[in-house]
Scaffold this motif. Structure first.
Motif, PDB file in Angstrom:
ATOM      1  N   ALA A 155     -71.487  67.965 -18.320  1.00 21.25           N
ATOM      2  CA  ALA A 155     -70.967  66.967 -19.098  1.00 21.25           C
ATOM      3  C   ALA A 155     -71.512  65.692 -18.601  1.00 21.25           C
ATOM      4  O   ALA A 155     -72.222  65.479 -17.473  1.00 21.25           O
ATOM      5  CB  ALA A 155     -69.504  66.790 -18.847  1.00 21.25           C
ATOM      6  N   ASP A 156     -71.379  64.583 -19.293  1.00 20.93           N
ATOM      7  CA  ASP A 156     -72.050  63.220 -19.105  1.00 20.93           C
ATOM      8  C   ASP A 156     -70.947  62.379 -18.324  1.00 20.93           C
ATOM      9  O   ASP A 156     -69.765  62.317 -19.202  1.00 20.93           O
ATOM     10  CB  ASP A 156     -72.714  62.467 -20.180  1.00 20.93           C
ATOM     11  N   ALA A 157     -71.214  61.695 -17.241  1.00 24.03           N
ATOM     12  CA  ALA A 157     -69.954  61.015 -16.677  1.00 24.03           C
ATOM     13  C   ALA A 157     -70.231  59.521 -16.701  1.00 24.03           C
ATOM     14  O   ALA A 157     -71.597  59.120 -16.159  1.00 24.03           O
ATOM     15  CB  ALA A 157     -69.521  61.696 -15.388  1.00 24.03           C
ATOM     16  N   SER A 158     -69.241  58.674 -16.964  1.00 20.75           N
ATOM     17  CA  SER A 158     -69.111  57.402 -16.631  1.00 20.75           C
ATOM     18  C   SER A 158     -67.970  56.946 -15.770  1.00 20.75           C
ATOM     19  O   SER A 158     -66.985  57.143 -15.827  1.00 20.75           O
ATOM     20  CB  SER A 158     -69.243  56.493 -17.873  1.00 20.75           C
ATOM     21  N   ILE A 159     -68.511  56.056 -14.614  1.00 14.75           N
ATOM     22  CA  ILE A 159     -67.167  55.668 -13.653  1.00 14.75           C
ATOM     23  C   ILE A 159     -66.787  54.324 -14.151  1.00 14.75           C
ATOM     24  O   ILE A 159     -67.355  53.475 -14.336  1.00 14.75           O
ATOM     25  CB  ILE A 159     -67.715  55.460 -12.311  1.00 14.75           C
ATOM     26  N   GLU A 174     -77.263  51.257  -5.622  1.00 12.65           N
ATOM     27  CA  GLU A 174     -78.101  49.976  -5.527  1.00 12.65           C
ATOM     28  C   GLU A 174     -78.815  49.827  -6.942  1.00 12.65           C
ATOM     29  O   GLU A 174     -79.589  48.893  -7.000  1.00 12.65           O
ATOM     30  CB  GLU A 174     -79.049  50.302  -4.414  1.00 12.65           C
ATOM     31  N   LEU A 175     -78.108  50.373  -8.082  1.00 10.65           N
ATOM     32  CA  LEU A 175     -78.751  49.964  -9.427  1.00 10.65           C
ATOM     33  C   LEU A 175     -77.657  49.008 -10.092  1.00 10.65           C
ATOM     34  O   LEU A 175     -76.268  49.506  -9.977  1.00 10.65           O
ATOM     35  CB  LEU A 175     -79.154  51.039 -10.267  1.00 10.65           C
ATOM     36  N   SER A 176     -77.912  48.024 -10.756  1.00  4.78           N
ATOM     37  CA  SER A 176     -77.142  47.180 -11.555  1.00  4.78           C
ATOM     38  C   SER A 176     -76.391  47.963 -12.587  1.00  4.78           C
ATOM     39  O   SER A 176     -77.001  48.698 -13.278  1.00  4.78           O
ATOM     40  CB  SER A 176     -77.793  45.976 -11.815  1.00  4.78           C
ATOM     41  N   GLN A 177     -75.154  47.419 -12.704  1.00  5.26           N
ATOM     42  CA  GLN A 177     -74.364  48.457 -13.832  1.00  5.26           C
ATOM     43  C   GLN A 177     -73.500  47.132 -14.552  1.00  5.26           C
ATOM     44  O   GLN A 177     -73.426  45.882 -14.059  1.00  5.26           O
ATOM     45  CB  GLN A 177     -73.382  49.331 -12.958  1.00  5.26           C
ATOM     46  N   ALA A 178     -73.066  47.561 -15.718  1.00  2.00           N
ATOM     47  CA  ALA A 178     -72.476  46.442 -16.507  1.00  2.00           C
ATOM     48  C   ALA A 178     -70.809  46.141 -15.876  1.00  2.00           C
ATOM     49  O   ALA A 178     -70.223  47.053 -15.267  1.00  2.00           O
ATOM     50  CB  ALA A 178     -72.083  47.049 -17.695  1.00  2.00           C
ATOM     51  N   VAL A 179     -70.586  44.857 -15.893  1.00  2.00           N
ATOM     52  CA  VAL A 179     -69.160  44.274 -15.539  1.00  2.00           C
ATOM     53  C   VAL A 179     -68.665  43.539 -16.899  1.00  2.00           C
ATOM     54  O   VAL A 179     -69.276  43.092 -17.793  1.00  2.00           O
ATOM     55  CB  VAL A 179     -69.247  43.589 -14.259  1.00  2.00           C
ATOM     56  N   ASP A 180     -67.168  43.964 -17.001  1.00  2.13           N
ATOM     57  CA  ASP A 180     -66.527  43.246 -17.971  1.00  2.13           C
ATOM     58  C   ASP A 180     -65.184  42.833 -17.585  1.00  2.13           C
ATOM     59  O   ASP A 180     -64.350  43.551 -17.364  1.00  2.13           O
ATOM     60  CB  ASP A 180     -66.109  44.326 -19.075  1.00  2.13           C
ATOM     61  N   THR A 186     -70.092  52.125 -15.120  1.00  3.38           N
ATOM     62  CA  THR A 186     -71.343  52.608 -14.926  1.00  3.38           C
ATOM     63  C   THR A 186     -72.112  53.457 -16.085  1.00  3.38           C
ATOM     64  O   THR A 186     -71.035  53.734 -17.080  1.00  3.38           O
ATOM     65  CB  THR A 186     -71.440  53.575 -13.690  1.00  3.38           C
ATOM     66  N   GLU A 187     -73.384  53.409 -16.020  1.00  2.94           N
ATOM     67  CA  GLU A 187     -74.029  54.131 -17.282  1.00  2.94           C
ATOM     68  C   GLU A 187     -73.831  55.764 -17.194  1.00  2.94           C
ATOM     69  O   GLU A 187     -73.413  56.282 -15.946  1.00  2.94           O
ATOM     70  CB  GLU A 187     -75.455  53.925 -17.176  1.00  2.94           C
ATOM     71  N   TYR A 188     -73.806  56.369 -18.079  1.00  2.00           N
ATOM     72  CA  TYR A 188     -73.345  57.726 -18.314  1.00  2.00           C
ATOM     73  C   TYR A 188     -74.421  58.609 -17.494  1.00  2.00           C
ATOM     74  O   TYR A 188     -76.048  58.319 -17.613  1.00  2.00           O
ATOM     75  CB  TYR A 188     -73.366  58.427 -19.809  1.00  2.00           C
ATOM     76  N   GLU A 189     -74.153  59.544 -16.697  1.00  2.00           N
ATOM     77  CA  GLU A 189     -75.262  60.532 -15.929  1.00  2.00           C
ATOM     78  C   GLU A 189     -74.611  62.132 -15.966  1.00  2.00           C
ATOM     79  O   GLU A 189     -73.603  62.215 -16.036  1.00  2.00           O
ATOM     80  CB  GLU A 189     -75.202  59.992 -14.564  1.00  2.00           C
TER      81      GLU A 189
END
Length: 283
Positions: A155-159, A174-180, A186-189
């Motif tokens: 499965a692809d997971a986003s936190i 240490e990789l930039s992720q989106a904030v709202d 986080t991006e799907y992995e």
């Protein structure tokens, strides 16, 4: 004679002093031999924790003082020697707002200090894009309890992490992720094996957690469906006019497509058949 010497030795300072004297209503910045990168008018620091305020020399400074000093209210002064053009002033824990006064050579500046609790996570979950064969149209969300969560292998997971205040930035490994707002997304992995991720975030006032959050993602295989067929009575012999009733209970970790009964005769009895008892959908 003294004014003449000053005009000759430090003409910029003399002209600055003359301008400030002639036009006292104008906002003429005071000339200083040492130049410092300006501090913000308001500085938020961690509540009840020791902290440092680094002072940095400006590129056009003419003097690099050996030591910088600072004081909060009536507390004792803190001092720091130069370290590659910076002066990391150390201060004890603060619980109430105050005024920080710093001195670097002939530079003076005051800053409002506001202690504030660090931003903590109030909610933590994982949103999943399941493998295609499961037939899910939606993206289920699994709430995280503790430091780990089980995720279907493949499965692809986003936190999804919600903080106690609005965020300025967030990171995973240490990789930039989106904030709202207060949400870190986080991006799907793709999750093929057990993995560990590190989450870090910074709120709008510049505070971060004391330590990044370490989250364990455990890749698990899909479980087989579980079914229980229970009879109300345990008799082994019934009349051919009687009905045999079974109570069926079935469950699966992702969904049951169908469940039913099939039968076949024993010995010389060749009767066989099947019956659909319940039909379901992937979700």
């Amino acid at each position: 004679l003294l004014i003449g010497i000053a005009l000759f030795v430090v003409p910029e300072a003399a002209r600055n002093a003359l301008a400030r004297w002639v036009t006292p209503w104008a906002e003429v910045e005071r000339f200083t031999v040492a130049r410092m990168e300006p501090l913000p008018e308001r500085l938020v620091v961690p509540l009840a924790e020791p902290f440092q305020v680094p002072l940095h020399l400006a590129k056009d400074t003419r003097w690099s003082p050996r030591v910088a000093k600072g004081r909060i209210g009536k507390e004792g002064a803190a001092a720091a020697a130069s370290e590659s053009g910076a002066y990391p002033l150390p201060f004890p824990p603060q619980k109430e707002a105050g005024v920080l006064s710093v001195r670097l050579g002939d530079v003076r500046q005051s800053v409002d200090i506001e202690p504030m609790a660090r931003p903590e996570l109030t909610e933590l979950s994982v949103r999943l894009r399941l493998t295609e064969y499961l037939g899910y149209d939606s993206e289920p969300v699994v709430e995280v309890r503790g430091g780990g969560v089980s995720v279907l292998k493949g499965a692809d997971a986003s936190i999804l992490a919600k903080a106690s205040r609005e965020l300025e930035k967030g990171q995973m490994n240490e990789l930039s992720q989106a904030v709202d707002g207060p949400m870190l997304i986080t991006e799907y992995e793709s999750i093929e094996n057990d993995t560990q991720v590190r989450l870090d975030w910074t709120d709008r006032v510049g505070l971060s957690p004391r330590e990044p959050l370490v989250l364990q993602l455990r890749a698990v295989d899909e479980e087989a469906p579980k079914i229980v067929a229970r009879r109300e009575s345990l008799e082994q012999v019934v009349l051919d006019s009687e009905v045999v009733t079974f109570d069926l209970r079935m469950e699966d970790d992702f969904g049951v497509r169908m469940a039913g009964l099939e039968w076949r005769g024993t010995g010389d009895l060749k009767a066989e058949g099947e019956k659909l008892a319940a039909a379901g959908k992937p979700e």
